[in-house]
Design an enzyme around this catalytic site. Structure first.
Site, PDB file in Angstrom:
ATOM      1  NE  ARG A  67      -8.260   5.091  -8.097  1.00 56.54           N
ATOM      2  CZ  ARG A  67      -9.413   5.393  -7.541  1.00 56.54           C
ATOM      3  NH1 ARG A  67     -10.484   4.733  -7.847  1.00 56.54           N
ATOM      4  NH2 ARG A  67      -9.476   6.343  -6.636  1.00 56.54           N
ATOM      5  CB  THR A  94     -11.262   5.465 -17.044  1.00 60.23           C
ATOM      6  OG1 THR A  94      -9.928   5.098 -16.634  1.00 60.23           O
ATOM      7  CG2 THR A  94     -11.216   6.106 -18.411  1.00 60.23           C
ATOM      8  CG  ASP A 143      -0.006   4.627   1.516  1.00 56.84           C
ATOM      9  OD1 ASP A 143       0.983   3.906   1.243  1.00 56.84           O
ATOM     10  OD2 ASP A 143      -0.657   5.234   0.647  1.00 56.84           O
ATOM     11  CG  ASP A 163       2.928   7.037   2.256  1.00 59.66           C
ATOM     12  OD1 ASP A 163       3.760   7.146   1.336  1.00 59.66           O
ATOM     13  OD2 ASP A 163       1.859   7.671   2.294  1.00 59.66           O
TER      14      ASP A 163
HETATM   15  N1  URA Z   1      -3.474   0.724  -0.016  1.00 60.30           N
HETATM   16  C1  URA Z   1      -2.913   0.921   1.197  1.00 60.30           C
HETATM   17  O1  URA Z   1      -1.705   1.087   1.317  1.00 60.30           O
HETATM   18  N2  URA Z   1      -3.718   0.934   2.282  1.00 60.30           N
HETATM   19  C2  URA Z   1      -5.038   0.745   2.198  1.00 60.30           C
HETATM   20  O2  URA Z   1      -5.714   0.749   3.222  1.00 60.30           O
HETATM   21  C3  URA Z   1      -5.606   0.532   0.917  1.00 60.30           C
HETATM   22  C4  URA Z   1      -4.807   0.528  -0.175  1.00 60.30           C
END
Ligand code: URA
Length: 208
Positions: free
Chosen positions: A103, A107, A199, A202
């Site tokens: 990202r 922008t 995440d 992760d």
């Molecule tokens: N990406 C992720 O890994 N978890 C989220 O909650 C949103 C985007």
């Protein structure tokens, strides 16, 4: 409504373990694989089969097979990679194309840093995989990019979807069906899905 939400006790059960903060990396990966296979099962419900003749030990018969060569699995790096095994477990000859996006800090739009698709991508059914459909930005950019390459049949497979992400895909790409295991409440101020599972990248790679 372009989303298909898998409504099944097995999915509910597996999601409960997946979401749990106490679930470790090994089990998390295994569950992502299993849920991805179940998503793929649903996403291939409308698959066209090719009539073929085979011979059982008893006699010849007419039956039908999937042309696995018609498929391309497209994981969005990095978390999407965690879903690949679950798909190729059931479509072992599907080709795999990769897309990487980050990202832009200026922008806030997704910027492509990696893109490699199998030959003949325009004529394949592309199954985009990303465990979390959050804002829909990366998924929408991936669909844009595949369409630029002439891909006509695209499906999006996510484990957890946010209503915001679904809305973006439906607005930008009404032709793309979304297959997900659940639709959660929504996004928090950091664009994480709530209640979500944290995440996904992760948790798949044990980086946190
Ligand atoms: N990406 C992720 O890994 N978890 C989220 O909650 C949103 C985007």
């Amino acid at each position: 409504m372009n989303e298909i939400v898998l409504n099944h006790p097995l999915i509910t059960h597996k999601l409960a373990i997946l979401r749990d903060i106490n679930t470790g990396t090994k089990e998390f990966r295994e569950l992502v694989t299993e849920i991805s296979t179940l998503l793929c099962y649903e996403a291939t419900k409308d698959a066209e089969l090719e009539v073929t003749e085979i011979e059982t030990p008893l006699e010849k018969m007419q039956t039908a097979k999937l042309n696995e060569d018609n498929y391309a699995v497209v994981p969005i790096l990095r978390a999407g990679m965690g879903m690949v095994e679950g798909i190729i477990n059931v479509i072992p000859n599907a080709k795999v194309g990769h897309i990487g996006l980050y990202r832009s800090e200026e922008t806030f739009q997704p910027v492509e840093y990696y893109y490699k698709m199998p030959d003949g991508i325009a004529d394949r059914i592309a199954m985009i995989i990303d465990p979390m459909l959050a804002t829909g930005g990366s998924a929408s950019a991936t669909i844009d990019r595949l369409k630029e390459d002439g891909v006509k049949a695209i499906k999006l497979l996510s484990i957890v979807a946010a209503p915001e992400g679904i809305e973006v895909i439906e607005a930008n790409h009404p032709d793309v069906k979304i297959y997900c295991a659940t639709v959660d409440k929504g996004l928090n101020e950091n664009k994480y899905i709530v209640p979500g599972l944290g995440d996904a990248g992760d948790r798949i790679y044990g980086t946190k």
